[in-house]
Design a protein around this motif. Structure first.
Motif, PDB file in Angstrom:
ATOM      1  N   THR A   1       0.798  -1.069   0.042  1.00 54.61           N
ATOM      2  CA  THR A   1       0.093  -0.041   0.035  1.00 54.61           C
ATOM      3  C   THR A   1       0.901   1.226   0.156  1.00 54.61           C
ATOM      4  OG1 THR A   1       0.059  -0.011   2.305  1.00 54.61           O
ATOM      5  CG2 THR A   1      -1.780  -1.078   1.152  1.00 54.61           C
ATOM      6  N   ALA A   2       1.962   1.136  -0.578  1.00 52.29           N
ATOM      7  CA  ALA A   2       2.932   2.143  -0.297  1.00 52.29           C
ATOM      8  C   ALA A   2       2.757   3.231  -1.797  1.00 52.29           C
ATOM      9  CB  ALA A   2       4.417   1.880  -0.695  1.00 52.29           C
ATOM     10  N   ALA A   3       2.861   4.442  -1.412  1.00 50.88           N
ATOM     11  CA  ALA A   3       2.984   5.619  -2.210  1.00 50.88           C
ATOM     12  C   ALA A   3       4.365   5.673  -3.094  1.00 50.88           C
ATOM     13  CB  ALA A   3       2.690   6.846  -1.602  1.00 50.88           C
ATOM     14  N   LEU A   4       4.208   5.826  -4.431  1.00 50.63           N
ATOM     15  CA  LEU A   4       5.413   5.802  -5.027  1.00 50.63           C
ATOM     16  C   LEU A   4       5.785   7.310  -5.576  1.00 50.63           C
ATOM     17  CD1 LEU A   4       5.280   2.409  -7.006  1.00 50.63           C
ATOM     18  CD2 LEU A   4       6.630   3.004  -4.927  1.00 50.63           C
ATOM     19  N   GLY A   5       7.083   7.719  -5.669  1.00 54.56           N
ATOM     20  CA  GLY A   5       7.359   9.063  -6.088  1.00 54.56           C
ATOM     21  C   GLY A   5       8.579   8.985  -7.100  1.00 54.56           C
ATOM     22  N   TRP A   6       8.671   9.870  -7.453  1.00 52.10           N
ATOM     23  CA  TRP A   6       9.922  10.171  -8.535  1.00 52.10           C
ATOM     24  C   TRP A   6      10.780  11.513  -7.863  1.00 52.10           C
ATOM     25  CZ3 TRP A   6      11.894   6.927 -11.840  1.00 52.10           C
ATOM     26  CH2 TRP A   6      11.181   5.871 -12.419  1.00 52.10           C
TER      27      TRP A   6
ATOM     28  N   THR B   1       4.356  13.099 -16.407  1.00 51.99           N
ATOM     29  CA  THR B   1       2.938  12.468 -15.926  1.00 51.99           C
ATOM     30  C   THR B   1       3.490  11.183 -15.150  1.00 51.99           C
ATOM     31  OG1 THR B   1       1.776  13.373 -17.943  1.00 51.99           O
ATOM     32  CG2 THR B   1       0.686  11.544 -16.672  1.00 51.99           C
ATOM     33  N   ILE B   2       2.990  10.956 -13.930  1.00 55.51           N
ATOM     34  CA  ILE B   2       3.324   9.673 -13.043  1.00 55.51           C
ATOM     35  C   ILE B   2       1.883   8.936 -13.092  1.00 55.51           C
ATOM     36  CG2 ILE B   2       2.248  10.644 -11.084  1.00 55.51           C
ATOM     37  CD1 ILE B   2       4.576   9.261  -9.595  1.00 55.51           C
ATOM     38  N   SER B   3       2.161   7.550 -13.347  1.00 54.01           N
ATOM     39  CA  SER B   3       1.331   6.768 -13.269  1.00 54.01           C
ATOM     40  C   SER B   3       1.950   5.451 -12.473  1.00 54.01           C
ATOM     41  CB  SER B   3       0.793   6.272 -14.891  1.00 54.01           C
ATOM     42  OG  SER B   3       1.748   5.644 -15.495  1.00 54.01           O
ATOM     43  N   ARG B   4       0.882   4.392 -12.424  1.00 59.35           N
ATOM     44  CA  ARG B   4       1.475   3.206 -11.580  1.00 59.35           C
ATOM     45  C   ARG B   4       0.517   2.075 -12.109  1.00 59.35           C
ATOM     46  NH1 ARG B   4       1.663   3.474  -5.271  1.00 59.35           N
ATOM     47  NH2 ARG B   4       1.983   1.310  -5.430  1.00 59.35           N
ATOM     48  N   ASN B   5       0.698   0.775 -11.771  1.00 60.79           N
ATOM     49  CA  ASN B   5      -0.047  -0.340 -11.921  1.00 60.79           C
ATOM     50  C   ASN B   5       0.417  -1.242 -10.764  1.00 60.79           C
ATOM     51  OD1 ASN B   5       1.751  -2.317 -12.704  1.00 60.79           O
ATOM     52  ND2 ASN B   5       1.786  -1.547 -14.741  1.00 60.79           N
ATOM     53  N   ASN B   6      -0.461  -1.981 -10.286  1.00 64.24           N
ATOM     54  CA  ASN B   6      -0.159  -2.963  -9.167  1.00 64.24           C
ATOM     55  C   ASN B   6      -0.442  -4.480  -9.220  1.00 64.24           C
ATOM     56  OD1 ASN B   6       0.250  -0.548  -7.267  1.00 64.24           O
ATOM     57  ND2 ASN B   6      -1.902  -0.361  -6.975  1.00 64.24           N
TER      58      ASN B   6
ATOM     59  N   GLY C   1       3.939   2.819   4.654  1.00 67.76           N
ATOM     60  CA  GLY C   1       2.943   3.231   5.942  1.00 67.76           C
ATOM     61  C   GLY C   1       2.155   4.535   5.797  1.00 67.76           C
ATOM     62  N   VAL C   2       1.829   4.696   4.552  1.00 63.54           N
ATOM     63  CA  VAL C   2       0.908   5.909   4.497  1.00 63.54           C
ATOM     64  C   VAL C   2      -0.466   5.459   3.919  1.00 63.54           C
ATOM     65  CG1 VAL C   2       2.662   7.388   3.738  1.00 63.54           C
ATOM     66  CG2 VAL C   2       1.284   6.446   1.746  1.00 63.54           C
ATOM     67  N   GLY C   3      -0.693   3.988   3.877  1.00 60.78           N
ATOM     68  CA  GLY C   3      -1.963   3.615   3.361  1.00 60.78           C
ATOM     69  C   GLY C   3      -2.373   3.520   1.931  1.00 60.78           C
ATOM     70  N   PRO C   4      -3.287   3.094   1.618  1.00 56.52           N
ATOM     71  CA  PRO C   4      -3.760   2.762   0.027  1.00 56.52           C
ATOM     72  C   PRO C   4      -4.181   4.267  -0.525  1.00 56.52           C
ATOM     73  CG  PRO C   4      -5.455   1.961   1.586  1.00 56.52           C
ATOM     74  CD  PRO C   4      -4.435   2.209   2.306  1.00 56.52           C
ATOM     75  N   THR C   5      -4.499   5.214   0.049  1.00 57.33           N
ATOM     76  CA  THR C   5      -5.116   6.310  -0.451  1.00 57.33           C
ATOM     77  C   THR C   5      -4.093   7.596  -0.263  1.00 57.33           C
ATOM     78  OG1 THR C   5      -6.228   7.095   1.413  1.00 57.33           O
ATOM     79  CG2 THR C   5      -7.518   5.935  -0.055  1.00 57.33           C
ATOM     80  N   GLY C   6      -3.046   7.376   0.448  1.00 62.28           N
ATOM     81  CA  GLY C   6      -2.173   8.745   0.895  1.00 62.28           C
ATOM     82  C   GLY C   6      -0.725   8.706  -0.153  1.00 62.28           C
ATOM     83  N   THR C   7      -0.646   9.868  -0.063  1.00 60.94           N
ATOM     84  CA  THR C   7       0.840  10.217  -0.803  1.00 60.94           C
ATOM     85  C   THR C   7       1.155  11.703  -0.343  1.00 60.94           C
ATOM     86  OG1 THR C   7       2.141  10.052  -2.944  1.00 60.94           O
ATOM     87  CG2 THR C   7      -0.279  11.444  -2.964  1.00 60.94           C
ATOM     88  N   HIS C   8       2.117  12.265  -0.778  1.00 60.47           N
ATOM     89  CA  HIS C   8       2.787  13.287  -0.278  1.00 60.47           C
ATOM     90  C   HIS C   8       3.942  13.745  -1.195  1.00 60.47           C
ATOM     91  CE1 HIS C   8       5.963  11.269   1.906  1.00 60.47           C
ATOM     92  NE2 HIS C   8       5.023  10.432   2.014  1.00 60.47           N
ATOM     93  N   SER C   9       4.706  14.909  -0.822  1.00 53.71           N
ATOM     94  CA  SER C   9       6.029  15.428  -1.544  1.00 53.71           C
ATOM     95  C   SER C   9       6.999  15.398  -0.504  1.00 53.71           C
ATOM     96  CB  SER C   9       5.764  16.684  -2.252  1.00 53.71           C
ATOM     97  OG  SER C   9       5.201  17.659  -1.435  1.00 53.71           O
ATOM     98  N   ASP C  10       6.966  14.942   0.759  1.00 52.77           N
ATOM     99  CA  ASP C  10       7.928  15.231   1.653  1.00 52.77           C
ATOM    100  C   ASP C  10       9.147  14.067   1.572  1.00 52.77           C
ATOM    101  OD1 ASP C  10       7.908  15.445   5.292  1.00 52.77           O
ATOM    102  OD2 ASP C  10       9.539  15.218   3.960  1.00 52.77           O
ATOM    103  N   GLU C  11      10.272  14.442   0.890  1.00 55.09           N
ATOM    104  CA  GLU C  11      11.207  13.572   0.617  1.00 55.09           C
ATOM    105  C   GLU C  11      11.679  12.715   1.816  1.00 55.09           C
ATOM    106  OE1 GLU C  11      14.524  15.267  -1.348  1.00 55.09           O
ATOM    107  OE2 GLU C  11      15.927  13.847  -0.785  1.00 55.09           O
ATOM    108  N   SER C  12      11.797  13.349   3.171  1.00 55.70           N
ATOM    109  CA  SER C  12      12.084  12.622   4.250  1.00 55.70           C
ATOM    110  C   SER C  12      11.268  11.495   4.626  1.00 55.70           C
ATOM    111  CB  SER C  12      12.424  13.689   5.440  1.00 55.70           C
ATOM    112  OG  SER C  12      10.893  14.167   5.653  1.00 55.70           O
ATOM    113  N   ARG C  13       9.999  11.488   4.166  1.00 56.97           N
ATOM    114  CA  ARG C  13       9.050  10.500   4.260  1.00 56.97           C
ATOM    115  C   ARG C  13       9.159   9.319   3.362  1.00 56.97           C
ATOM    116  NH1 ARG C  13       3.363  13.059   5.069  1.00 56.97           N
ATOM    117  NH2 ARG C  13       2.866  10.949   5.673  1.00 56.97           N
ATOM    118  N   PHE C  14       9.836   9.483   2.441  1.00 54.94           N
ATOM    119  CA  PHE C  14      10.242   8.384   1.381  1.00 54.94           C
ATOM    120  C   PHE C  14      11.138   7.575   2.123  1.00 54.94           C
ATOM    121  CE2 PHE C  14       7.490   8.936  -2.292  1.00 54.94           C
ATOM    122  CZ  PHE C  14       7.012  10.206  -2.055  1.00 54.94           C
TER     123      PHE C  14
END
Length: 127
Positions: A30-35, A68-73, A101-114
């Protein structure tokens, strides 16, 4: 538990590239993914992030519209970064990262939390 980024390379200004990042391991269920990216001599900067359910995306305002960001699971989580109209200033090492740990609906831009990072893939844009 690892992230593997790919798709970097050399492209001419105005061209496009798609980066891919495969996340293996149950930790990413359930992780958020970022670039992120880091240009030579500069600090690493946030590009975009996407929630596990793909319903929420966040962009660095200056990059929205070109990136553009996208994902599949399916089986393992995989995220993609489509980059269009690339310019020499986009030259950088591009990193994918996961925020667990952010749950299936969570995301953010805080580098320290990746908390899990891939090895980076180099994108070079020639003028």
């Amino acid at each position: 538990v690892q992230l593997q980024a790919s798709g970097g390379g050399l492209v001419q200004a105005g061209g496009s590239l798609q980066l891919s990042c495969a996340a293996s391991g149950r930790l990413f269920d359930t992780a958020a993914l970022g670039w992120f990216r880091q240009a030579p001599g500069k600090a690493r900067e946030f590009i975009a992030a996407i929630a596990w359910n793909s319903r929420t995306t966040i962009y660095q305002p200056s990059m929205k519209g070109r990136f553009t960001i996208s994902r599949n699971n399916f089986e393992n989580s995989r995220t993609f970064l489509q980059m269009n109209a690339l310019q020499p200033e986009d030259t950088a090492v591009y990193y994918c990262a996961a925020s667990t740990g952010v749950g299936p609906t969570g995301t953010h831009s805080d580098e320290s939390r990746f908390d899990v990072w891939g090895q980076g893939t180099l994108v070079t844009v020639s003028s």
